[in-house]
Design a protein around this motif. Sequence first.
Motif, PDB file in Angstrom:
ATOM      1  N   MET A  82      26.863  46.903  46.024  1.00 22.75           N
ATOM      2  CA  MET A  82      27.909  46.850  45.011  1.00 22.75           C
ATOM      3  C   MET A  82      27.622  47.887  43.940  1.00 22.75           C
ATOM      4  SD  MET A  82      29.083  43.682  42.591  1.00 22.75           S
ATOM      5  CE  MET A  82      29.534  42.698  43.995  1.00 22.75           C
ATOM      6  N   GLN A  83      28.619  48.604  43.493  1.00 19.00           N
ATOM      7  CA  GLN A  83      28.447  49.634  42.495  1.00 19.00           C
ATOM      8  C   GLN A  83      29.199  49.244  41.233  1.00 19.00           C
ATOM      9  OE1 GLN A  83      29.836  53.190  44.356  1.00 19.00           O
ATOM     10  NE2 GLN A  83      27.996  53.422  45.582  1.00 19.00           N
ATOM     11  N   TRP A  84      28.499  49.365  40.106  1.00 24.65           N
ATOM     12  CA  TRP A  84      29.105  49.070  38.816  1.00 24.65           C
ATOM     13  C   TRP A  84      29.413  50.378  38.120  1.00 24.65           C
ATOM     14  CZ3 TRP A  84      29.706  43.986  36.981  1.00 24.65           C
ATOM     15  CH2 TRP A  84      29.162  43.020  37.794  1.00 24.65           C
ATOM     16  N   THR A  85      30.604  50.512  37.592  1.00 24.20           N
ATOM     17  CA  THR A  85      31.007  51.713  36.881  1.00 24.20           C
ATOM     18  C   THR A  85      31.575  51.304  35.538  1.00 24.20           C
ATOM     19  OG1 THR A  85      31.544  52.774  38.968  1.00 24.20           O
ATOM     20  CG2 THR A  85      32.420  53.789  36.973  1.00 24.20           C
ATOM     21  N   GLY A  86      30.829  51.656  34.494  1.00 20.34           N
ATOM     22  CA  GLY A  86      31.314  51.328  33.158  1.00 20.34           C
ATOM     23  C   GLY A  86      31.462  49.841  32.951  1.00 20.34           C
ATOM     24  N   GLY A  87      30.636  49.022  33.635  1.00 23.24           N
ATOM     25  CA  GLY A  87      30.691  47.578  33.444  1.00 23.24           C
ATOM     26  C   GLY A  87      31.813  46.920  34.199  1.00 23.24           C
ATOM     27  N   ARG A  88      32.527  47.669  35.037  1.00 23.01           N
ATOM     28  CA  ARG A  88      33.627  47.093  35.796  1.00 23.01           C
ATOM     29  C   ARG A  88      33.355  47.188  37.287  1.00 23.01           C
ATOM     30  NH1 ARG A  88      38.578  50.412  33.477  1.00 23.01           N
ATOM     31  NH2 ARG A  88      37.047  52.054  33.869  1.00 23.01           N
ATOM     32  N   LEU A  89      33.942  46.280  38.037  1.00 30.75           N
ATOM     33  CA  LEU A  89      33.791  46.285  39.487  1.00 30.75           C
ATOM     34  C   LEU A  89      34.725  47.307  40.102  1.00 30.75           C
ATOM     35  CD1 LEU A  89      33.625  42.464  40.246  1.00 30.75           C
ATOM     36  CD2 LEU A  89      31.735  44.076  40.337  1.00 30.75           C
ATOM     37  N   GLY A  90      34.264  47.948  41.173  1.00 28.04           N
ATOM     38  CA  GLY A  90      35.116  48.867  41.888  1.00 28.04           C
ATOM     39  C   GLY A  90      36.054  48.147  42.834  1.00 28.04           C
ATOM     40  N   GLY A  91      36.958  48.933  43.451  1.00 24.70           N
ATOM     41  CA  GLY A  91      37.941  48.338  44.354  1.00 24.70           C
ATOM     42  C   GLY A  91      37.308  47.658  45.544  1.00 24.70           C
ATOM     43  N   ARG A  92      36.246  48.242  46.100  1.00 31.69           N
ATOM     44  CA  ARG A  92      35.591  47.636  47.249  1.00 31.69           C
ATOM     45  C   ARG A  92      34.892  46.328  46.872  1.00 31.69           C
ATOM     46  NH1 ARG A  92      32.793  52.700  50.508  1.00 31.69           N
ATOM     47  NH2 ARG A  92      34.724  53.769  51.088  1.00 31.69           N
TER      48      ARG A  92
ATOM     49  N   VAL B 130      35.878  44.225  44.549  1.00 30.80           N
ATOM     50  CA  VAL B 130      36.917  43.198  44.428  1.00 30.80           C
ATOM     51  C   VAL B 130      37.352  42.729  45.812  1.00 30.80           C
ATOM     52  CG1 VAL B 130      39.261  42.732  43.619  1.00 30.80           C
ATOM     53  CG2 VAL B 130      37.699  44.072  42.200  1.00 30.80           C
ATOM     54  N   THR B 131      37.471  43.661  46.743  1.00 34.97           N
ATOM     55  CA  THR B 131      37.853  43.289  48.108  1.00 34.97           C
ATOM     56  C   THR B 131      36.798  42.385  48.743  1.00 34.97           C
ATOM     57  OG1 THR B 131      39.057  45.369  48.375  1.00 34.97           O
ATOM     58  CG2 THR B 131      38.440  44.192  50.380  1.00 34.97           C
ATOM     59  N   ASP B 132      35.519  42.743  48.566  1.00 36.22           N
ATOM     60  CA  ASP B 132      34.452  41.906  49.125  1.00 36.22           C
ATOM     61  C   ASP B 132      34.485  40.505  48.513  1.00 36.22           C
ATOM     62  OD1 ASP B 132      33.579  43.879  50.776  1.00 36.22           O
ATOM     63  OD2 ASP B 132      31.911  44.530  49.510  1.00 36.22           O
ATOM     64  N   ALA B 133      34.722  40.425  47.200  1.00 36.07           N
ATOM     65  CA  ALA B 133      34.786  39.112  46.556  1.00 36.07           C
ATOM     66  C   ALA B 133      35.940  38.290  47.112  1.00 36.07           C
ATOM     67  CB  ALA B 133      34.925  39.281  45.045  1.00 36.07           C
ATOM     68  N   ALA B 134      37.099  38.933  47.323  1.00 40.70           N
ATOM     69  CA  ALA B 134      38.248  38.222  47.873  1.00 40.70           C
ATOM     70  C   ALA B 134      37.966  37.742  49.298  1.00 40.70           C
ATOM     71  CB  ALA B 134      39.477  39.130  47.850  1.00 40.70           C
ATOM     72  N   VAL B 135      37.313  38.589  50.103  1.00 39.17           N
ATOM     73  CA  VAL B 135      36.959  38.189  51.467  1.00 39.17           C
ATOM     74  C   VAL B 135      35.975  37.024  51.436  1.00 39.17           C
ATOM     75  CG1 VAL B 135      35.827  38.933  53.590  1.00 39.17           C
ATOM     76  CG2 VAL B 135      37.435  40.454  52.447  1.00 39.17           C
ATOM     77  N   ALA B 136      35.013  37.073  50.516  1.00 37.83           N
ATOM     78  CA  ALA B 136      34.044  35.987  50.401  1.00 37.83           C
ATOM     79  C   ALA B 136      34.727  34.659  50.073  1.00 37.83           C
ATOM     80  CB  ALA B 136      32.997  36.325  49.330  1.00 37.83           C
ATOM     81  N   VAL B 137      35.701  34.688  49.164  1.00 35.57           N
ATOM     82  CA  VAL B 137      36.431  33.467  48.808  1.00 35.57           C
ATOM     83  C   VAL B 137      37.204  32.940  50.016  1.00 35.57           C
ATOM     84  CG1 VAL B 137      38.300  32.543  47.376  1.00 35.57           C
ATOM     85  CG2 VAL B 137      36.577  34.051  46.369  1.00 35.57           C
ATOM     86  N   ALA B 138      37.865  33.853  50.750  1.00 38.51           N
ATOM     87  CA  ALA B 138      38.639  33.431  51.920  1.00 38.51           C
ATOM     88  C   ALA B 138      37.741  32.810  52.988  1.00 38.51           C
ATOM     89  CB  ALA B 138      39.405  34.628  52.493  1.00 38.51           C
ATOM     90  N   VAL B 139      36.591  33.434  53.238  1.00 39.53           N
ATOM     91  CA  VAL B 139      35.662  32.892  54.235  1.00 39.53           C
ATOM     92  C   VAL B 139      35.107  31.546  53.776  1.00 39.53           C
ATOM     93  CG1 VAL B 139      33.450  33.273  55.389  1.00 39.53           C
ATOM     94  CG2 VAL B 139      35.076  35.153  55.170  1.00 39.53           C
TER      95      VAL B 139
ATOM     96  N   VAL C  15      28.243  40.341  47.546  1.00 35.07           N
ATOM     97  CA  VAL C  15      27.260  41.266  46.969  1.00 35.07           C
ATOM     98  C   VAL C  15      26.579  42.127  48.037  1.00 35.07           C
ATOM     99  CG1 VAL C  15      26.798  39.832  44.959  1.00 35.07           C
ATOM    100  CG2 VAL C  15      25.517  39.432  47.059  1.00 35.07           C
ATOM    101  N   ARG C  16      27.195  42.269  49.191  1.00 32.01           N
ATOM    102  CA  ARG C  16      26.546  42.968  50.307  1.00 32.01           C
ATOM    103  C   ARG C  16      26.365  44.460  50.046  1.00 32.01           C
ATOM    104  NH1 ARG C  16      31.081  43.765  55.053  1.00 32.01           N
ATOM    105  NH2 ARG C  16      32.827  44.380  53.708  1.00 32.01           N
ATOM    106  N   ARG C  17      27.198  45.067  49.206  1.00 29.24           N
ATOM    107  CA  ARG C  17      27.098  46.512  48.998  1.00 29.24           C
ATOM    108  C   ARG C  17      25.932  46.882  48.080  1.00 29.24           C
ATOM    109  NH1 ARG C  17      31.423  48.810  51.371  1.00 29.24           N
ATOM    110  NH2 ARG C  17      33.209  47.422  51.701  1.00 29.24           N
ATOM    111  N   ARG C  18      25.435  45.935  47.293  1.00 34.04           N
ATOM    112  CA  ARG C  18      24.302  46.233  46.423  1.00 34.04           C
ATOM    113  C   ARG C  18      23.011  46.268  47.230  1.00 34.04           C
ATOM    114  NH1 ARG C  18      23.383  42.903  40.947  1.00 34.04           N
ATOM    115  NH2 ARG C  18      25.258  44.116  40.446  1.00 34.04           N
ATOM    116  N   ARG C  19      22.757  45.267  48.041  1.00 37.54           N
ATOM    117  CA  ARG C  19      21.552  45.198  48.874  1.00 37.54           C
ATOM    118  C   ARG C  19      21.941  44.732  50.282  1.00 37.54           C
ATOM    119  NH1 ARG C  19      16.771  45.126  45.788  1.00 37.54           N
ATOM    120  NH2 ARG C  19      17.226  46.314  43.886  1.00 37.54           N
ATOM    121  N   PRO C  20      22.453  45.629  51.117  1.00 32.27           N
ATOM    122  CA  PRO C  20      22.945  45.206  52.436  1.00 32.27           C
ATOM    123  C   PRO C  20      21.874  44.515  53.287  1.00 32.27           C
ATOM    124  CG  PRO C  20      23.646  47.448  51.939  1.00 32.27           C
ATOM    125  CD  PRO C  20      22.662  47.066  50.892  1.00 32.27           C
TER     126      PRO C  20
END
Length: 406
Positions: A1-11, A13-22, A58-63
């Motif tokens: 996961m990449q943080w830019t200026g304290g905000r989440l990137g588009g990917r 947000v997508t991962d979080a949405a997929v996590a909620v759905a699963v 959180v898979r993109r931070r530490r896959p």
Amino acid sequence: MQWTGGRLGGRDVTDAAVAVAVALLIGYAIVDPPGPSSPWSAWSAWPVAAVLSLPIAVRRRRPRAMLAVACAAGAGVTVAGAVAAGAIWLTFVPTVLVLYLVAATASIAWSAAALAVCLSVAVTAILIFYAQVFPGLALAGAPSEMPAAWPIEIGTIGVLLTVAWALGTAVRWKRDTTARLVRHLADAAVIDERRRIARELHDVIGHSMSLIAVKATVANHVADSRPQEVRAALAVIEQTSRSTLTEIHRVLDLLRSDGDPRQDPVPAPGMADLPELAAHARSAGVEVELAVREEAALPAAVAMSVYRIVQQALTNVVTHAGPTRCAVTVDVDGREAVIEVVDDGSRHGRPPRPGHGGHGPNGGHGLIGMRERTKMYGGTFDAGPRPEGGFRVSARLPYAPDGTAA
């Protein structure tokens, strides 16, 4: 996961949405299983589902670490009996999704080993569940929607893990191939630009050496009244200039591809041709303001490089930002030539097309050519977007009086 200026990137947000759905899918399967119910309380289904799905978010931070967490969590809740009999494969869906990312980013050897470990852990956990937990579960009141059998569970998980690994590996191969192709194209662009520079230097040096040869020949024929050593010196100059010119032609002809057409010698462009460049850009809809301050005459080679840099910069403005306003400044003080080309960006408010400055540290092929010309003289080159909008190209070419690098 990449943080830019304290905000989440588009990917992210997508991962979080997929996590909620699963998590919702797993929780619903545990609450209303296709087979015998879990001995755990119904409310525990949602915390269990949240824990299982967290690695997706959180898979993109530490896959790699998240893959270990997802696989261990799936095996743990399976052995503990907190899963849906007949749909245990859902418990390992987070492992499948994280394995895809690992295969897309890690080496093939590492991801293949991860696939083998995850598959072994899942098989072991399922066999333990069906051997120790499943016999003690209460039978479902209605016929099972999905047969609760360990071969089906193991087969489903095996297929999902293998497909995820194969897709991730294919994505990584495509990404690596594309990167190699980009590097190859950049190297080819540098080679092509250097070949063109060599041809242009051939024109300049060839023209100068031809003049030397002609003048030396004339001096040699009219030197009857001169001392004999003058005649001998002029003869040496004539012979040296002719042999040097022949050698230059021979060496630089090697830079030409076999299919390159032979071109007739043409005058090398220089400072006097800059107004014509500006006029061409104006005819294409760019308002060009040209300012040239030349305190000393430029050597032919330097003047040609200045001309080519301004030419390519204006070409980029016309292609990627026009119609717009552009200011071209060339300052020559006898020691260096400073070039600056600044545009205001597109008047239509559209973003510059790909190539206006390029991508990455080297930019497009036009910027590569300008950078190579500047490097010939040991100068500095800078190009990039302006904070207030538009694009700026700046080059400094230090030179010696004979036209070589300072």
